[in-house]
Write a protein that holds these residues in place. Structure first.
Motif, mmCIF file in Angstrom:
data_model
loop_
_atom_site.group_PDB
_atom_site.id
_atom_site.type_symbol
_atom_site.label_atom_id
_atom_site.label_comp_id
_atom_site.label_asym_id
_atom_site.label_seq_id
_atom_site.Cartn_x
_atom_site.Cartn_y
_atom_site.Cartn_z
ATOM 1 N N GLY A 1 -8.766 -75.677 -11.253
ATOM 2 C CA GLY A 1 -10.037 -74.969 -11.245
ATOM 3 C C GLY A 1 -9.884 -73.472 -11.037
ATOM 4 O O GLY A 1 -10.808 -72.807 -10.568
ATOM 5 N N ARG A 2 -8.733 -72.942 -11.395
ATOM 6 C CA ARG A 2 -8.438 -71.521 -11.201
ATOM 7 C C ARG A 2 -7.931 -70.911 -12.502
ATOM 8 O O ARG A 2 -7.319 -71.610 -13.312
ATOM 9 C CB ARG A 2 -7.350 -71.341 -10.135
ATOM 10 C CG ARG A 2 -7.667 -71.874 -8.751
ATOM 11 C CD ARG A 2 -8.644 -70.997 -7.978
ATOM 12 N NE ARG A 2 -8.230 -69.615 -7.842
ATOM 13 C CZ ARG A 2 -7.496 -69.130 -6.859
ATOM 14 N NH1 ARG A 2 -7.055 -69.929 -5.905
ATOM 15 N NH2 ARG A 2 -7.197 -67.844 -6.819
ATOM 16 N N PRO A 3 -8.103 -69.620 -12.698
ATOM 17 C CA PRO A 3 -7.498 -68.966 -13.870
ATOM 18 C C PRO A 3 -5.981 -68.862 -13.677
ATOM 19 O O PRO A 3 -5.502 -68.744 -12.537
ATOM 20 C CB PRO A 3 -8.149 -67.579 -13.890
ATOM 21 C CG PRO A 3 -8.635 -67.344 -12.510
ATOM 22 C CD PRO A 3 -8.926 -68.699 -11.904
ATOM 23 N N PRO A 4 -5.211 -68.903 -14.783
ATOM 24 C CA PRO A 4 -3.755 -68.891 -14.663
ATOM 25 C C PRO A 4 -3.173 -67.525 -14.315
ATOM 26 O O PRO A 4 -2.017 -67.431 -13.920
ATOM 27 C CB PRO A 4 -3.281 -69.326 -16.056
ATOM 28 C CG PRO A 4 -4.376 -68.878 -16.961
ATOM 29 C CD PRO A 4 -5.648 -69.046 -16.171
ATOM 30 N N GLY A 5 -3.958 -66.477 -14.451
ATOM 31 C CA GLY A 5 -3.408 -65.129 -14.305
ATOM 32 C C GLY A 5 -2.798 -64.694 -15.618
ATOM 33 O O GLY A 5 -2.814 -65.418 -16.611
ATOM 34 N N GLY A 6 -2.274 -63.530 -15.649
ATOM 35 C CA GLY A 6 -1.680 -62.992 -16.874
ATOM 36 C C GLY A 6 -1.155 -61.601 -16.614
ATOM 37 O O GLY A 6 -0.934 -61.211 -15.467
ATOM 38 N N ASP A 7 -0.974 -60.857 -17.680
ATOM 39 C CA ASP A 7 -0.419 -59.502 -17.576
ATOM 40 C C ASP A 7 0.883 -59.502 -16.785
ATOM 41 O O ASP A 7 1.084 -58.706 -15.866
ATOM 42 C CB ASP A 7 -1.421 -58.524 -16.947
ATOM 43 C CG ASP A 7 -2.543 -58.155 -17.896
ATOM 44 O OD1 ASP A 7 -2.322 -58.249 -19.125
ATOM 45 O OD2 ASP A 7 -3.616 -57.776 -17.423
ATOM 46 N N ILE A 8 1.792 -60.391 -17.174
ATOM 47 C CA ILE A 8 3.109 -60.447 -16.550
ATOM 48 C C ILE A 8 4.050 -59.587 -17.395
ATOM 49 O O ILE A 8 4.143 -59.763 -18.609
ATOM 50 C CB ILE A 8 3.631 -61.892 -16.452
ATOM 51 C CG1 ILE A 8 2.653 -62.765 -15.654
ATOM 52 C CG2 ILE A 8 5.025 -61.923 -15.846
ATOM 53 C CD1 ILE A 8 2.472 -62.359 -14.203
ATOM 54 N N PHE A 9 4.723 -58.654 -16.734
ATOM 55 C CA PHE A 9 5.570 -57.684 -17.420
ATOM 56 C C PHE A 9 6.904 -57.528 -16.713
ATOM 57 O O PHE A 9 7.034 -57.813 -15.520
ATOM 58 C CB PHE A 9 4.898 -56.299 -17.414
ATOM 59 C CG PHE A 9 3.726 -56.169 -18.336
ATOM 60 C CD1 PHE A 9 3.874 -55.673 -19.612
ATOM 61 C CD2 PHE A 9 2.457 -56.530 -17.912
ATOM 62 C CE1 PHE A 9 2.792 -55.532 -20.463
ATOM 63 C CE2 PHE A 9 1.363 -56.405 -18.745
ATOM 64 C CZ PHE A 9 1.533 -55.899 -20.026
ATOM 65 N N ILE A 10 7.877 -57.022 -17.455
ATOM 66 C CA ILE A 10 9.059 -56.395 -16.878
ATOM 67 C C ILE A 10 8.682 -54.920 -16.831
ATOM 68 O O ILE A 10 8.285 -54.349 -17.851
ATOM 69 C CB ILE A 10 10.304 -56.592 -17.758
ATOM 70 C CG1 ILE A 10 10.596 -58.077 -17.981
ATOM 71 C CG2 ILE A 10 11.508 -55.875 -17.134
ATOM 72 C CD1 ILE A 10 11.624 -58.339 -19.074
ATOM 73 N N HIS A 11 8.745 -54.310 -15.655
ATOM 74 C CA HIS A 11 8.316 -52.918 -15.564
ATOM 75 C C HIS A 11 9.137 -52.137 -14.553
ATOM 76 O O HIS A 11 9.910 -52.700 -13.773
ATOM 77 C CB HIS A 11 6.826 -52.829 -15.229
ATOM 78 C CG HIS A 11 6.395 -53.410 -13.927
ATOM 79 N ND1 HIS A 11 6.781 -52.916 -12.696
ATOM 80 C CD2 HIS A 11 5.592 -54.461 -13.651
ATOM 81 C CE1 HIS A 11 6.221 -53.617 -11.729
ATOM 82 N NE2 HIS A 11 5.506 -54.583 -12.275
ATOM 83 N N GLY A 12 8.944 -50.816 -14.601
ATOM 84 C CA GLY A 12 9.602 -49.934 -13.648
ATOM 85 C C GLY A 12 8.830 -49.885 -12.344
ATOM 86 O O GLY A 12 7.980 -50.738 -12.073
ATOM 87 N N ARG A 13 9.101 -48.878 -11.562
ATOM 88 C CA ARG A 13 8.443 -48.733 -10.268
ATOM 89 C C ARG A 13 7.238 -47.814 -10.344
ATOM 90 O O ARG A 13 6.260 -48.029 -9.658
ATOM 91 C CB ARG A 13 9.444 -48.204 -9.241
ATOM 92 C CG ARG A 13 10.533 -49.226 -8.958
ATOM 93 C CD ARG A 13 11.531 -48.675 -7.983
ATOM 94 N NE ARG A 13 12.528 -49.681 -7.640
ATOM 95 C CZ ARG A 13 13.678 -49.396 -7.080
ATOM 96 N NH1 ARG A 13 13.992 -48.149 -6.796
ATOM 97 N NH2 ARG A 13 14.522 -50.357 -6.801
ATOM 98 N N GLY A 14 7.330 -46.785 -11.142
ATOM 99 C CA GLY A 14 6.224 -45.848 -11.249
ATOM 100 C C GLY A 14 6.072 -44.990 -10.005
ATOM 101 O O GLY A 14 6.798 -45.156 -9.018
ATOM 102 N N PRO A 15 5.118 -44.072 -10.036
ATOM 103 C CA PRO A 15 4.973 -43.108 -8.944
ATOM 104 C C PRO A 15 4.444 -43.701 -7.635
ATOM 105 O O PRO A 15 4.613 -43.103 -6.581
ATOM 106 C CB PRO A 15 3.994 -42.077 -9.510
ATOM 107 C CG PRO A 15 3.221 -42.810 -10.548
ATOM 108 C CD PRO A 15 4.185 -43.827 -11.119
ATOM 109 N N SER A 16 3.818 -44.875 -7.681
ATOM 110 C CA SER A 16 3.239 -45.438 -6.454
ATOM 111 C C SER A 16 4.249 -46.228 -5.621
ATOM 112 O O SER A 16 3.963 -46.601 -4.497
ATOM 113 C CB SER A 16 2.042 -46.333 -6.796
ATOM 114 O OG SER A 16 2.470 -47.430 -7.571
ATOM 115 N N TYR A 17 5.439 -46.477 -6.182
ATOM 116 C CA TYR A 17 6.450 -47.242 -5.450
ATOM 117 C C TYR A 17 6.975 -46.407 -4.289
ATOM 118 O O TYR A 17 7.348 -45.254 -4.448
ATOM 119 C CB TYR A 17 7.611 -47.618 -6.375
ATOM 120 C CG TYR A 17 8.683 -48.441 -5.708
ATOM 121 C CD1 TYR A 17 8.525 -49.805 -5.560
ATOM 122 C CD2 TYR A 17 9.837 -47.853 -5.218
ATOM 123 C CE1 TYR A 17 9.500 -50.576 -4.941
ATOM 124 C CE2 TYR A 17 10.821 -48.615 -4.603
ATOM 125 C CZ TYR A 17 10.639 -49.973 -4.475
ATOM 126 O OH TYR A 17 11.608 -50.742 -3.866
#
Length: 166
Positions: free
Chosen positions: A113-129
């Motif tokens: 009864g839940r959404p599966p989620g999505g937008d799974i990526f291989i990504h860098g850290r970016g400025p907020s890391y």
């Protein structure tokens, strides 16, 4: 004389801007035929056949044990997927998309009864890391350094299979 100075300044600025590095690299080596992720070993491998072309230390979702079951669980999926997109404007420097959820993932989440989620990526850290952050800090993605995602982004093509193992 002012016009001449303006031209010199313009040429100097153009030369300086050409010295800046781009996050978009080129790659002309062997084709990456498969991406393999070993979650327990925190490693990502780029393969050509059975030959390892590159390997990287990775971070995972904030709750890395087990297969992603639903949106918000902090898990990184396990199974066989495809590289299906890329985001040159990612908040995490660059990112390469993984085809999660597949029909089985959607069905399993629907049963809960839940959404599966999505937008799974291989990504860098970016400025907020933040330096010193925990190794497993994503919402379910696979994280590498910004320099490493530049290399991965250049090497891996859309349609490349990716296998993510526990």
């Amino acid at each position: 004389m002012t016009f001449f100075r303006a031209i010199l300044v313009g040429v100097a600025l153009a030369a300086l801007s050409a010295c800046g590095s781009s996050k978009f690299q080129t790659y002309d080596g062997p084709e990456v035929t498969r991406v393999v992720v070993d979650k327990s070993g925190r490693q990502l491998y780029l393969l050509n056949g059975s030959a390892i072309l590159e390997s990287y230390d990775i971070g995972l979702g904030f709750a890395p044990e087990g297969h992603k079951e639903m949106e918000g669980d902090g898990r990184t999926p396990e199974g066989h997927y495809w590289i299906d997109k890329r985001n040159p404007n990612s908040l995490y420097h660059l990112s390469v998309g993984i085809s999660y959820p597949d029909p089985r993932d959607r069905q399993a989440a629907e049963v809960r009864g839940r959404p599966p989620g999505g937008d799974i990526f291989i990504h860098g850290r970016g400025p907020s890391y933040l330096r010193g952050s925990p190794q497993d800090w994503t919402a379910g993605c696979i994280a590498v350094t910004d320099d490493e995602i530049e290399r991965i982004y250049a090497m891996v093509r859309d349609g490349t299979p990716i296998s993510i193992y526990p």
